[in-house]
Enzyme design. Structure first.
Site, PDB file in Angstrom:
ATOM      1  N   ALA A   1       8.274   7.888  -7.203  1.00  0.00           N
ATOM      2  CA  ALA A   1       6.857   7.839  -6.815  1.00  0.00           C
ATOM      3  C   ALA A   1       5.997   8.247  -8.014  1.00  0.00           C
ATOM      4  O   ALA A   1       4.917   7.704  -8.233  1.00  0.00           O
ATOM      5  CB  ALA A   1       6.622   8.785  -5.644  1.00  0.00           C
ATOM      6  N   GLN A   2       6.513   9.197  -8.775  1.00  0.00           N
ATOM      7  CA  GLN A   2       5.762   9.686  -9.934  1.00  0.00           C
ATOM      8  C   GLN A   2       5.449   8.547 -10.913  1.00  0.00           C
ATOM      9  O   GLN A   2       4.314   8.374 -11.355  1.00  0.00           O
ATOM     10  CB  GLN A   2       6.594  10.780 -10.635  1.00  0.00           C
ATOM     11  CG  GLN A   2       5.829  11.507 -11.679  1.00  0.00           C
ATOM     12  CD  GLN A   2       6.649  12.561 -12.444  1.00  0.00           C
ATOM     13  OE1 GLN A   2       6.161  13.095 -13.428  1.00  0.00           O
ATOM     14  NE2 GLN A   2       7.852  12.870 -12.036  1.00  0.00           N
TER      15      GLN A   2
ATOM     16  N   VAL B   1       4.061 -10.154   3.153  1.00  0.00           N
ATOM     17  CA  VAL B   1       4.130 -11.114   2.052  1.00  0.00           C
ATOM     18  C   VAL B   1       5.462 -11.856   2.147  1.00  0.00           C
ATOM     19  O   VAL B   1       6.514 -11.232   2.294  1.00  0.00           O
ATOM     20  CB  VAL B   1       4.044 -10.391   0.685  1.00  0.00           C
ATOM     21  CG1 VAL B   1       4.156 -11.377  -0.458  1.00  0.00           C
ATOM     22  CG2 VAL B   1       2.760  -9.578   0.591  1.00  0.00           C
TER      23      VAL B   1
ATOM     24  N   GLU C   1      18.647  15.132  -0.743  1.00  0.00           N
ATOM     25  CA  GLU C   1      17.499  15.638   0.028  1.00  0.00           C
ATOM     26  C   GLU C   1      17.736  15.469   1.532  1.00  0.00           C
ATOM     27  O   GLU C   1      17.391  16.338   2.322  1.00  0.00           O
ATOM     28  CB  GLU C   1      16.217  14.903  -0.392  1.00  0.00           C
ATOM     29  CG  GLU C   1      15.770  15.289  -1.798  1.00  0.00           C
ATOM     30  CD  GLU C   1      14.277  15.125  -2.029  1.00  0.00           C
ATOM     31  OE1 GLU C   1      13.731  14.116  -1.568  1.00  0.00           O
ATOM     32  OE2 GLU C   1      13.671  16.012  -2.659  1.00  0.00           O
TER      33      GLU C   1
ATOM     34  N   TYR D   1       2.797   4.069  -2.911  1.00  0.00           N
ATOM     35  CA  TYR D   1       2.241   4.956  -3.956  1.00  0.00           C
ATOM     36  C   TYR D   1       1.532   4.157  -5.046  1.00  0.00           C
ATOM     37  O   TYR D   1       0.416   4.473  -5.437  1.00  0.00           O
ATOM     38  CB  TYR D   1       3.351   5.795  -4.591  1.00  0.00           C
ATOM     39  CG  TYR D   1       3.944   6.785  -3.639  1.00  0.00           C
ATOM     40  CD1 TYR D   1       3.300   7.984  -3.378  1.00  0.00           C
ATOM     41  CD2 TYR D   1       5.143   6.517  -2.978  1.00  0.00           C
ATOM     42  CE1 TYR D   1       3.838   8.900  -2.495  1.00  0.00           C
ATOM     43  CE2 TYR D   1       5.688   7.435  -2.091  1.00  0.00           C
ATOM     44  CZ  TYR D   1       5.031   8.620  -1.852  1.00  0.00           C
ATOM     45  OH  TYR D   1       5.547   9.526  -0.967  1.00  0.00           O
TER      46      TYR D   1
ATOM     47  N   ASN E   1      -0.863  -5.291   3.135  1.00  0.00           N
ATOM     48  CA  ASN E   1       0.285  -4.440   3.474  1.00  0.00           C
ATOM     49  C   ASN E   1       0.772  -4.804   4.873  1.00  0.00           C
ATOM     50  O   ASN E   1      -0.007  -5.169   5.748  1.00  0.00           O
ATOM     51  CB  ASN E   1      -0.117  -2.956   3.432  1.00  0.00           C
ATOM     52  CG  ASN E   1       1.089  -2.040   3.409  1.00  0.00           C
ATOM     53  OD1 ASN E   1       1.869  -2.062   2.462  1.00  0.00           O
ATOM     54  ND2 ASN E   1       1.261  -1.247   4.442  1.00  0.00           N
ATOM     55  N   LYS E   2       2.079  -4.652   5.049  1.00  0.00           N
ATOM     56  CA  LYS E   2       2.722  -5.035   6.310  1.00  0.00           C
ATOM     57  C   LYS E   2       2.216  -4.207   7.494  1.00  0.00           C
ATOM     58  O   LYS E   2       2.024  -4.719   8.580  1.00  0.00           O
ATOM     59  CB  LYS E   2       4.182  -4.785   5.978  1.00  0.00           C
ATOM     60  CG  LYS E   2       5.162  -4.779   6.761  1.00  0.00           C
ATOM     61  CD  LYS E   2       6.571  -4.475   6.383  1.00  0.00           C
ATOM     62  CE  LYS E   2       7.251  -5.501   5.533  1.00  0.00           C
ATOM     63  NZ  LYS E   2       8.634  -5.173   5.267  1.00  0.00           N
TER      64      LYS E   2
ATOM     65  N   ALA F   1       0.842  -1.200   0.000  1.00  0.00           N
ATOM     66  CA  ALA F   1       0.000   0.000   0.000  1.00  0.00           C
ATOM     67  C   ALA F   1       0.873   1.244   0.000  1.00  0.00           C
ATOM     68  O   ALA F   1       0.705   2.164   0.804  1.00  0.00           O
ATOM     69  CB  ALA F   1      -0.937  -0.024   1.202  1.00  0.00           C
TER      70      ALA F   1
HETATM   71  P1  FAD Z   1       6.475   2.229  -1.714  1.00  0.00           P
HETATM   72  O1  FAD Z   1       5.780   3.542  -1.815  1.00  0.00           O
HETATM   73  O2  FAD Z   1       7.782   2.184  -1.045  1.00  0.00           O
HETATM   74  O3  FAD Z   1       5.472   1.211  -0.993  1.00  0.00           O
HETATM   75  C1  FAD Z   1       5.757  -0.155  -0.779  1.00  0.00           C
HETATM   76  C2  FAD Z   1       4.759  -0.670   0.261  1.00  0.00           C
HETATM   77  O4  FAD Z   1       4.900  -2.080   0.375  1.00  0.00           O
HETATM   78  C3  FAD Z   1       4.985  -0.099   1.655  1.00  0.00           C
HETATM   79  O5  FAD Z   1       3.746   0.263   2.241  1.00  0.00           O
HETATM   80  C4  FAD Z   1       5.630  -1.260   2.431  1.00  0.00           C
HETATM   81  O6  FAD Z   1       5.344  -1.238   3.815  1.00  0.00           O
HETATM   82  C5  FAD Z   1       4.951  -2.446   1.753  1.00  0.00           C
HETATM   83  N1  FAD Z   1       5.735  -3.680   1.844  1.00  0.00           N
HETATM   84  C6  FAD Z   1       7.034  -3.867   1.537  1.00  0.00           C
HETATM   85  N2  FAD Z   1       7.386  -5.154   1.698  1.00  0.00           N
HETATM   86  C7  FAD Z   1       6.272  -5.800   2.115  1.00  0.00           C
HETATM   87  C8  FAD Z   1       5.981  -7.154   2.431  1.00  0.00           C
HETATM   88  N3  FAD Z   1       6.907  -8.118   2.354  1.00  0.00           N
HETATM   89  N4  FAD Z   1       4.719  -7.468   2.827  1.00  0.00           N
HETATM   90  C9  FAD Z   1       3.751  -6.514   2.913  1.00  0.00           C
HETATM   91  N5  FAD Z   1       3.962  -5.223   2.616  1.00  0.00           N
HETATM   92  C10 FAD Z   1       5.216  -4.866   2.219  1.00  0.00           C
HETATM   93  N6  FAD Z   1      10.350   9.758  -5.811  1.00  0.00           N
HETATM   94  C11 FAD Z   1       9.812  10.828  -6.443  1.00  0.00           C
HETATM   95  O7  FAD Z   1       9.085  10.656  -7.453  1.00  0.00           O
HETATM   96  N7  FAD Z   1      10.040  12.101  -6.003  1.00  0.00           N
HETATM   97  C12 FAD Z   1      10.757  12.358  -4.892  1.00  0.00           C
HETATM   98  O8  FAD Z   1      10.937  13.517  -4.494  1.00  0.00           O
HETATM   99  C13 FAD Z   1      11.333  11.266  -4.179  1.00  0.00           C
HETATM  100  N8  FAD Z   1      12.019  11.465  -3.040  1.00  0.00           N
HETATM  101  C14 FAD Z   1      12.452  10.388  -2.320  1.00  0.00           C
HETATM  102  C15 FAD Z   1      13.072  10.614  -1.081  1.00  0.00           C
HETATM  103  C16 FAD Z   1      13.490   9.544  -0.306  1.00  0.00           C
HETATM  104  C17 FAD Z   1      14.114   9.795   1.024  1.00  0.00           C
HETATM  105  C18 FAD Z   1      13.306   8.211  -0.770  1.00  0.00           C
HETATM  106  C19 FAD Z   1      13.752   7.037   0.072  1.00  0.00           C
HETATM  107  C20 FAD Z   1      12.709   7.974  -2.006  1.00  0.00           C
HETATM  108  C21 FAD Z   1      12.269   9.056  -2.781  1.00  0.00           C
HETATM  109  N9  FAD Z   1      11.624   8.857  -4.010  1.00  0.00           N
HETATM  110  C22 FAD Z   1      11.102   9.943  -4.691  1.00  0.00           C
HETATM  111  C23 FAD Z   1      11.412   7.504  -4.546  1.00  0.00           C
HETATM  112  C24 FAD Z   1      10.000   7.015  -4.184  1.00  0.00           C
HETATM  113  O9  FAD Z   1       9.747   7.166  -2.816  1.00  0.00           O
HETATM  114  C25 FAD Z   1       9.800   5.554  -4.586  1.00  0.00           C
HETATM  115  O10 FAD Z   1      10.146   5.408  -5.927  1.00  0.00           O
HETATM  116  C26 FAD Z   1       8.334   5.149  -4.346  1.00  0.00           C
HETATM  117  O11 FAD Z   1       8.049   5.140  -2.976  1.00  0.00           O
HETATM  118  C27 FAD Z   1       8.033   3.776  -4.952  1.00  0.00           C
HETATM  119  O12 FAD Z   1       6.678   3.490  -4.773  1.00  0.00           O
HETATM  120  P2  FAD Z   1       6.198   1.987  -4.595  1.00  0.00           P
HETATM  121  O13 FAD Z   1       4.704   2.020  -4.655  1.00  0.00           O
HETATM  122  O14 FAD Z   1       6.919   1.092  -5.530  1.00  0.00           O
HETATM  123  O15 FAD Z   1       6.676   1.567  -3.146  1.00  0.00           O
END
Ligand code: FAD
Length: 405
Positions: A318-319, A81, A170, A13, A37-38, A11
């Protein structure tokens, strides 16, 4: 006819985007939706550098998942997971299992340590709310301990940041705001504190406009950051790090805190499940499915999409995760309705803004370069937009950033 079961893992982005879009597009009679989600909360990963430095409270970066999902349509399971058994269409959780007809893997990324010795044991990573809390409290502990030792060790007050990419820069920006506050609070001379950024590549923020990079480095240097560019961390130890420019030039930097902010790999669940991947990231097809698996989508940091213009993967952001989430929701809706046409993914780059701490940033937005408070304002807008896209006006008003100057 049996309703198809759509299971979304993660859960963040990407995952929340899929869940909130599907709960709108599909009726209760069309499909069963399950979100795993964890934690029972979502955290804004893109704000974690602030929580880690201590410039934002950990509670500000997270919100309850149940605030944004429709409980009548989405069955939320709080669990971790462990593995995906694709041949059985089954997900193994720490405390159970769940079967699926369509699966969306949105488990995010993990830190890539490139096999550097000691990093896992002696360096922190900015990965989730708890790791952010740990970094913040560790730095505070170093300041609190400083005056309480018979022999003062100045290296306690040295903070090493490994990596001058987006996350590293950052975090450095936030540290430059936080350190003067900590010095005041713990009666520490500001000149005793060192913030060192070590980067193996020959430049800061690779891929960013050179003029903006030069602005960022000079702003951070003015606030006391020392850059060691073209310098690799060879090893992390309980005392600090060993760095080197070549085989001969090896140096020890003693530090009370080491934060590793370079490199992302896909979630380890992917490799554990035997899904073909490069550093845990799955090279998905144009519909964002795993090649050969029509029922399996991977998005966000665990996926890999090639930017055809430069023939290199898009950096995980995230985008991109949110745009992928929107597309997957559309494609799953089409599949549930047995429509033949699926959309293909094209990343629409709306620009990038990198924060340099309070009221300063750099970025390229709608093709225009921005710096300083204007860029910082844009950054807050980007942060608020992510909240709005998932939770609408209510969530934006509750969690958004509205202190602009
Ligand atoms: P996430 O948003 O990380 O979500 C993954 C989810 O899965 C989490 O809720 C986690 O708890 C859950 N999860 C993980 N493993 C398990 C498991 N085994 N079982 C159950 N649940 C689990 N990107 C930008 O676009 N702009 C920015 O300015 C930017 N700044 C950043 C700053 C920092 C400090 C960091 C660390 C990253 C930044 N990023 C930025 C990158 C961006 O945060 C990631 O690319 C984005 O979060 C990826 O989204 P996602 O949905 O793949 O995973």
């Amino acid at each position: 006819m049996r309703k198809p079961k759509i299971v979304i893992l993660g859960a963040g982005y990407g995952g929340l985007m899929v869940a909130t879009r599907l709960q709108k597009s599909l009726g209760v009679n069309e499909a069963d939706l399950v979100l795993v989600n964890k934690n029972d909360y979502h955290y804004e990963t893109t704000w974690l550098h602030e929580a880690s430095a201590g410039t934002l409270s950990p509670d500000r970066v997270r919100y309850d998942i149940r605030d944004v999902i429709d409980k009548n349509k989405v069955d939320f399971i709080q669990d971790s997971v462990v593995e995906i058994k694709t041949s059985e269409k089954m997900v193994i959780l720490e405390n159970g299992e769940v079967s699926y007809d369509y699966l969306v893997v949105a488990l995010g990324g993990e830190s890539e340590t490139f096999g550097i010795q000691g990093l896992k044991e002696h360096a922190f990573t900015i990965s989730n709310v708890n790791s952010a809390r740990q970094i913040r409290e560790h730095i505070e502990l170093q300041f609190a301990t400083y005056h309480n030792e018979t022999v003062k060790r100045d290296e306690r007050l040295t903070i090493v940041v490994g990596g001058a990419g987006f996350t590293g820069i950052e975090f450095l920006g936030e540290l430059t705001n936080r350190i003067p506050e900590l010095c005041k609070e713990f009666d520490v001379d500001f000149h005793k504190v060192r913030i060192i950024c070590v980067e193996a590549a020959p430049m800061v923020l690779p891929g960013f406009d050179p003029e903006l990079v030069s602005y960022a480095t000079s702003q951070l240097e003015k606030k006391g950051v020392e850059f060691r560019i073209g310098t690799a961390i060879k090893e992390a130890t309980p005392e600090g790090i060993i760095v080197g420019k070549g085989e001969e030039e090896v140096e020890e930097i003693k530090a009370g805190t080491v934060v590793w902010a370079a490199g992302v790999r896909g979630n380890s669940v992917i490799e554990k499940s035997g899904i073909e991947a490069m550093r845990g990231r799955v090279k998905v097809d144009p519909n964002l499915r795993v090649p050969g698996h029509e029922d399996l989508f991977v998005i966000g940091d665990s996926s890999l999409v090639i930017n055809e213009e430069i023939n290199r993967p898009y950096p995980p952001t995230a985008q991109i995760a949110m745009q992928q989430g929107e597309l997957v929701a559309k494609n799953i809706t089409a599949l549930v309705r047995q429509q033949e046409h699926l959309d293909t993914f094209h990343f629409d780059n709306k620009g990038t803004v990198c924060s340099l701490g309070e009221d300063d940033a750099i970025g390229v937005v709608f093709g225009k370069k921005v710096t300083g408070s204007k860029a910082s304002f844009m950054k807050k807008m980007v942060d608020n937009r992510a909240l709005f896209m998932i939770g609408g006006v209510g969530l934006t008003l509750k969690k958004g950033k509205f202190k602009f100057f």
